[in-house]
Write a protein that holds these residues in place. Structure first.
Motif, PDB file in Angstrom:
ATOM      1  N   PRO A 142     -12.040 -47.265  79.868  1.00 44.03           N
ATOM      2  CA  PRO A 142     -13.248 -47.972  80.307  1.00 44.03           C
ATOM      3  C   PRO A 142     -13.231 -49.463  80.009  1.00 44.03           C
ATOM      4  O   PRO A 142     -14.068 -50.207  80.541  1.00 44.03           O
ATOM      5  CB  PRO A 142     -14.366 -47.255  79.540  1.00 44.03           C
ATOM      6  N   GLY A 143     -12.293 -49.918  79.189  1.00 41.60           N
ATOM      7  CA  GLY A 143     -12.201 -51.347  78.918  1.00 41.60           C
ATOM      8  C   GLY A 143     -11.468 -52.126  79.991  1.00 41.60           C
ATOM      9  O   GLY A 143     -11.385 -53.356  79.924  1.00 41.60           O
ATOM     10  N   ALA A 144     -10.939 -51.429  81.002  1.00 41.59           N
ATOM     11  CA  ALA A 144     -10.226 -52.099  82.090  1.00 41.59           C
ATOM     12  C   ALA A 144     -11.180 -53.000  82.873  1.00 41.59           C
ATOM     13  O   ALA A 144     -12.369 -52.720  82.981  1.00 41.59           O
ATOM     14  CB  ALA A 144      -9.594 -51.071  83.015  1.00 41.59           C
ATOM     15  N   LYS A 145     -10.637 -54.063  83.439  1.00 45.21           N
ATOM     16  CA  LYS A 145     -11.459 -54.978  84.220  1.00 45.21           C
ATOM     17  C   LYS A 145     -11.509 -54.527  85.677  1.00 45.21           C
ATOM     18  O   LYS A 145     -10.481 -54.461  86.346  1.00 45.21           O
ATOM     19  CB  LYS A 145     -10.887 -56.395  84.153  1.00 45.21           C
ATOM     20  N   SER A 203      -7.320 -41.761  90.918  1.00 46.41           N
ATOM     21  CA  SER A 203      -8.625 -41.160  91.167  1.00 46.41           C
ATOM     22  C   SER A 203      -9.341 -40.896  89.846  1.00 46.41           C
ATOM     23  O   SER A 203      -8.712 -40.579  88.833  1.00 46.41           O
ATOM     24  CB  SER A 203      -8.464 -39.852  91.953  1.00 46.41           C
ATOM     25  N   GLY A 204     -10.654 -41.042  89.887  1.00 41.38           N
ATOM     26  CA  GLY A 204     -11.432 -40.891  88.668  1.00 41.38           C
ATOM     27  C   GLY A 204     -11.206 -42.014  87.679  1.00 41.38           C
ATOM     28  O   GLY A 204     -11.603 -41.926  86.518  1.00 41.38           O
ATOM     29  N   ASP A 233     -13.687 -45.215  92.206  1.00 43.55           N
ATOM     30  CA  ASP A 233     -14.642 -44.922  91.138  1.00 43.55           C
ATOM     31  C   ASP A 233     -14.703 -46.088  90.155  1.00 43.55           C
ATOM     32  O   ASP A 233     -13.714 -46.795  89.941  1.00 43.55           O
ATOM     33  CB  ASP A 233     -14.225 -43.659  90.383  1.00 43.55           C
ATOM     34  N   GLY A 234     -15.847 -46.269  89.523  1.00 43.55           N
ATOM     35  CA  GLY A 234     -15.981 -47.299  88.507  1.00 43.55           C
ATOM     36  C   GLY A 234     -15.129 -46.995  87.288  1.00 43.55           C
ATOM     37  O   GLY A 234     -14.897 -45.828  86.955  1.00 43.55           O
ATOM     38  N   VAL A 235     -14.654 -48.039  86.620  1.00 41.23           N
ATOM     39  CA  VAL A 235     -13.758 -47.833  85.477  1.00 41.23           C
ATOM     40  C   VAL A 235     -14.446 -47.076  84.341  1.00 41.23           C
ATOM     41  O   VAL A 235     -13.787 -46.445  83.510  1.00 41.23           O
ATOM     42  CB  VAL A 235     -13.199 -49.171  84.953  1.00 41.23           C
ATOM     43  N   GLY A 236     -15.753 -47.103  84.289  1.00 42.84           N
ATOM     44  CA  GLY A 236     -16.477 -46.445  83.213  1.00 42.84           C
ATOM     45  C   GLY A 236     -16.325 -44.942  83.183  1.00 42.84           C
ATOM     46  O   GLY A 236     -16.537 -44.319  82.140  1.00 42.84           O
TER      47      GLY A 236
END
Length: 320
Positions: free
Chosen positions: A133-136, A68-69, A125-128
């Protein structure tokens, strides 16, 4: 708690889609309790069991959250496996963010084989917003397509490719909803789409604004959705007025009314006041037509959940 291995594969009871305790409680008309287990940053199973123990005292099912998150922790399928091994009933959360349809369908079969009977379908949730945050991001599915896929696997005994599944996953299908994201009038319509896609129960995000939630539920009843899906209202204890303000400002869809923050601000012991507010919320949720239970979330404070549920009195009238 019975500490047993998963039972051999067999058909569910008549009128049920799974062997889920949660499904059994909800279909019986009892007020259901689910609770969230916050995944450890650890490979030690004892960390899972320590968190699960107080939840298992009061909950009909325990949610194993899936990063999560967009933050990495022990996997939801790993936690679900540990919980079934110990005799608990997990809710296996699946986020569409991190895996494609091949991996997800395989994980669903694996989870069901381990004795998992509940699944919660999430877009994720979006990886950002996470700590990597560099995850695809994958997002091969969203929550609606995931619901349809698992329903197809269960009811039609088929993968999306059309291949036959010998013994389908006997899963009680769930989804999440957030009644407090504007435009508010659109949220029940969104819920209707999830029900159409296959959702049999719903867990909501935190609810602190009861009048706003009552308006949501009124529209849900107008649409007849309360007859088609079981709704569990999300609740949780606030730690402080500062924490409440942070949630209101930084977590989309969580509205903490000024009156609640003011009450926390004036409390001599904010933590105790936060638990008291949570108890009152549970009692109020029980009185709202169409609400079938509550989903309790207490971040890293699982030990407080049993105390809160018992204080609310919602278990007093039911046999466990």
């Amino acid at each position: 708690m019975d500490h047993t291995l998963p039972q051999p594969y067999s058909a569910p009871p008549e009128g049920h889609v799974s062997h889920s305790r949660l499904e059994r409680v909800l279909r019986s008309g009892r007020f259901a309790i689910t609770a969230e287990l916050n995944p450890p940053d650890s490979a030690d199973p004892a960390d899972v069991y320590d968190a699960a123990r107080p939840l298992g005292e009061v909950a009909d099912a325990i949610n194993a959250t899936d990063a999560s998150g967009a933050n990495c922790h022990m996997s939801s399928i790993g936690i679900s496996a540990l919980l079934t091994r110990a005799g608990y009933s997990p809710v296996y959360q699946i986020s569409c963010r991190d895996r494609n349809r091949i991996a997800i369908q395989g994980d669903v079969l694996g989870a069901a084989a381990m004795g998992v009977s509940n699944v919660l379908c999430l877009t994720g949730d979006g990886v950002g917003v996470g700590d990597q945050p560099g995850a695809k991001p994958v997002f091969d599915f969203d929550s609606l397509s995931l619901l349809r896929t698992i329903r197809t696997m269960r009811d039609e005994r088929k993968f999306l490719s059309g291949r036959t599944i010998k013994n389908p996953p006997l899963l009680f299908l769930g989804a999440a909803e957030n009644p407090c994201i504007p435009p508010y009038e659109w949220r029940p319509e969104r819920l209707a789409k999830k029900v159409e896609a296959g959702a049999e129960y719903i867990q909501t995000n935190y609810i602190y604004d009861v009048p706003l939630f009552e308006k949501f539920m009124a529209r849900v009843r107008d649409l007849g959705l309360d007859k088609k899906v079981y709704i569990l209202a999300g609740v949780g204890p606030l730690a402080s007025a500062r924490a409440a303000r942070w949630m209101r400002s930084n977590v989309p869809g969580i509205h903490v009314p000024d009156a609640v923050i003011d009450r926390m601000e004036k409390a001599e012991k904010p933590g105790q006041e936060g638990k008291k507010i949570c108890v009152e919320l549970i009692q109020q949720m029980r009185e709202i037509a169409g609400v079938s239970g509550v989903h309790v979330m207490a971040y890293r404070k699982e030990h407080e959940v049993s105390e809160i549920i018992r204080a609310s009195g919602v278990l007093a009238s039911r046999k466990r």
